[in-house]
Design an enzyme around this catalytic site. Structure first.
Site, short mmCIF file in Angstrom:
data_model
loop_
_atom_site.label_atom_id
_atom_site.label_comp_id
_atom_site.label_asym_id
_atom_site.label_seq_id
_atom_site.Cartn_x
_atom_site.Cartn_y
_atom_site.Cartn_z
CD GLU A 16 4.54 -2.26 5.02
OE1 GLU A 16 3.41 -1.82 4.75
OE2 GLU A 16 5.53 -1.52 5.19
CG HIS A 43 5.45 -3.73 1.57
ND1 HIS A 43 6.79 -3.43 1.54
CD2 HIS A 43 4.81 -2.55 1.77
CE1 HIS A 43 6.95 -2.13 1.74
NE2 HIS A 43 5.77 -1.57 1.88
ZN LIG Z 1 4.06 1.35 0.91
#
Ligand SMILES: [Zn+2]
Ligand SMILES: [Zn+2]
Lengths: 502, 502
Positions: free
Chosen positions: B342, B367
């Protein structure tokens, strides 16, 4: 026994770390340049380079001031200070394959030289663009502005103020890019206005040849040895208003290229790609393609091929000209170099230019910004050896992407996809020839771990994917290798000197 | 004869158009959902959907107001008006697999319900975060603020003003996101402050269960039938200050899930993923992993597995805890669901969490924003069927990408990569349960041509990639199919009614 049972399910830490190394090594080998083997000297130079790169990354990580994440206009001063940038400037980078006629030469030539030449008139309507023209007497007035001698206007306003105004009409530079250019159409309009303003100066015959000579010089000084210029082949004019046609203008290019090569024998040369505006009707497109074939036949060493230019989003798309472009494909000597997929749209006529470009057997793809969203085009391009010409700063300035870490070419780099780095219109955003874009690609697209192998491969790619003949490529590669060896030696000695002093 | 020779080199236009169709069809089949076959009713509904989608795209193309290209805070009102959004709201979307405890429930519950309950104190230091606590009498003062009864403060300031102030402390919403959150760290700090503020209210035992009940309700109302909640398993407190431990808190979750399922038998259920803060020392991490195993054994149907949370860029990375996480992998029942990649950084410890996550046999990747830059991780994830949990609005609000068309998951969509869409922290940015993110994915990531097949596959993926047991999945799929059939029938009838009236 319990421990033994557990270890059946567990993975040993050392085994894990070995797996981890293997996976990282695999990714390192897949990156563009991953198969390059560095010799001992290159490895030492690579260590020096990577020390600077790592330091810059680590500092950026803590300050959050990461140059490729900022707008180029704001980040440029920091870039100029970067050791990595300076290394890239000195590096022999091979060829620049995607630049446009009206923005190839630094603005300094126009401002400090061309605009000081006699007989230059300017006409400033209430709204941009402004117009320039050299003439023996004031040209006929346009609807909403009157022609004034630049010399008079400059004297009246003071040279400093005038020259800075002139620069503002030729460049997109601003310290408030987001406010000045709130969307992609506004920045394109401003961009085209700068091109219109510049073209009145550049297309004056005596300026034209000097302008391109200086353009070659600026890339030569940036350690680029070969250039392909996309040109609309504009009508070049003389002081008496007579115009040159496309054949004569091509001859001007050839003369300029020859003159530059004569002055700089280690320069590998230059070619043009005839790239008229895509906003044309069918009949005009037919003429363009025929003209391209004709010019290619007449100037086989100068003309590389054919392309179309203009904001791709506003069309028309390539598919509107399939008959004409297929007719052109009958000429085995006429190669295509289509801009395709210079857009953020996805699933539209615009990004589907990539489909047509690859099926029309394009030799390279200009920008190809949207190619990551077209896996079948990627497969074809890779298997046919069709590279993407990636122009990171252009894509940022022209509003496709803000933070270059989100540029889709990052994925092309890590997948070892065929690509070259180019600078599109360096004068329009005051980029440093090719080095600015190389720097952004190396820092912002290729990742922290990409090293000298990637830079070396980019240089090699630029020659291999050029429109040069095999003989020309061999000569250019030999020249590049010579420059590369000397660059490595210099860097090596620089390091040794520094190291011995300490 | 000349013509004949020419035609050897030429490609016939019809042949070209057939090639073009084949290439487009190939890309259409490679997209996520490309192998879904729609029945006749679905095809008609698809036509209705695609008419709305095409219209919205075409309008956006001319106005340049494209909802996924704008910041969500500014684009939300337009999104709510979108026919495509309304279609997606009504569609049975399956499961939401990536959301966090403190931001699962719309703020309306906290503002209009929880904060009106008696005994709530607030403490407002000069700088955020503010703190809330329910107590029978004012808690001991913190260093730089005094506890006040919310009821008193609300009466003093007026309920409207107080409630709007309260909302501002729980939400990141602002009409000037770029100015308010100039970089990724500032938005993360503000984000964590909203979570701290909310947690004082949410972790009060009576509120806790109602809060999650309302959270399930909000997703249920959004046509989501199953949920996996990442939770830090915070200490839940009673009015007398006594605290519940992780086992008791897990029991609270279980009770709430059971209560909700009892009230809504067509709800497929909910599970938790124990996801403590990644900023921990080795000993703490050992305890976390052991606790996860223990909870999984004690609540096999409620606990899905283990993850770590907190701004990934600030570390520490997974590789700092390899011993602990490998030890946890000894438990065959403990599954990992790691947040990984992320980040916008590339070639750093942060994005290399992807390497460790996949080698640690993670069940899904949270992510995976950086995965497009890691081709070998992509290969492993695809071959092992490890999906990426894509949360587009979160990535935009938390400063990874401005224009969602640049989100790397666009490439995952067109490559048919295993993925699910989720909403991460919908309350923090006032997103509509799952529909906002589904809309952004469908419009901004999947491209103009992605259709009902893609939406259907996303729903199916969300159930297939969940942590449900095979039996639970079968039941959930059957329930989803029932809902889907009824949705299609409704849409079909809606269209027929409208069509007959005209
Ligand atoms: Zn999260
Ligand atoms: Zn270009």
């Amino acid at each position: 026994v319990a421990l033994l049972v557990c270890s059946v399910y567990s993975v040993d830490l050392n085994e894990f770390l070995a797996q981890r190394e293997r996976l990282l090594a695999e990714e390192s080998s897949r990156i563009l340049g991953g198969s390059v083997i560095l010799n001992a000297d290159e490895q030492l130079v690579n260590n020096v380079l990577m020390a600077a790169k790592t330091l810059e990354f680590d500092q950026s990580f803590s300050t959050l001031d990461f140059i490729p994440a900022d707008h180029y206009f704001l980040a440029k001063p920091a870039m100029l200070q970067s050791e990595v940038f300076q290394f890239i400037q000195q590096m022999p980078k091979g060829a620049v394959l995607h630049i446009h006629d009206i923005a190839v030469t630094p603005l300094e030539f126009i401002i400090n030289d061309a605009s000081y030449r006699p007989n230059l008139y300017v006409c400033t309507p209430p709204q941009d663009p402004v117009f320039f023209q050299y003439a023996s007497s004031a040209p006929a007035n346009l609807l909403d502005c009157q022609w004034t001698l630049v010399a008079d206007k400059r004297e009246q306003e003071g040279p400093e103020q005038f020259d800075s105004w002139l620069r503002s009409k030729l460049s997109l530079f601003t310290l408030t890019p987001q406010e000045t250019y709130p969307n992609i159409n506004s920045v394109w309009t401003a961009f085209e206005n700068t091109l219109i303003a510049g073209s009145g100066i550049i297309t004056y015959a005596p300026v034209f040849t000097d302008y391109f000579y200086q353009g070659l010089q600026s890339f030569y000084d940036d350690n680029v040895q070969y250039i392909e210029i996309r040109t609309t082949l504009p009508q070049v004019y003389n002081l008496d208003g007579t115009l040159m046609d496309e054949v004569q203008v091509t001859q001007l290019y050839k003369d300029t290229f020859d003159r530059f090569k004569n002055d700089n024998p280690d320069f590998s040369g230059a070619k043009i790609i005839f790239a008229p505006l895509r906003r044309a009707d069918s009949a005009t497109m037919t003429k363009y393609v025929e003209l391209a074939s004709q010019l290619k036949a007449q100037f086989p060493d100068v003309v590389a091929g054919f392309d179309l230019v203009g904001q791709e989003d506003l069309g028309p798309p390539l598919k509107d000209f399939l008959s004409q472009l297929l007719a052109g494909a009958v000429d085995p000597d006429l190669h295509y170099f289509f801009h395709a997929g210079e857009t953020n749209w996805h699933g539209t006529d615009m990004d589907e230019n990539l489909i047509d470009a690859i099926l029309l057997n394009t030799t390279r793809i200009g920008h190809g910004y949207a190619i990551a969203k077209h896996p079948s085009v990627m497969d074809l391009a890779r298997s046919n050896g069709v590279p993407v010409e990636v122009c990171p700063i252009s894509n940022q300035v022209l509003s496709l992407v803000a933070d270059l870490r989100n540029h889709p070419a990052a994925m092309l780099f890590t997948n070892g996809f065929p690509l070259v780095i180019s600078s599109d219109d360096p004068a329009s955003w005051e980029a440093v020839a090719l080095s600015s874009d190389f720097y952004m690609a190396f820092m912002g697209l290729a990742g922290k771990k990409a090293d000298l192998r990637t830079l070396k491969q980019l240089a090699i790619n630029s020659i291999m994917f050029s429109a040069m003949s095999t003989d020309e490529k061999n000569a250019a590669m030999a020249e590049w290798q010579k420059r590369w060896n000397s660059f490595i030696l210099n860097k090596y000695n620089e390091y040794k000197t520094k190291h011995n002093q300490i």
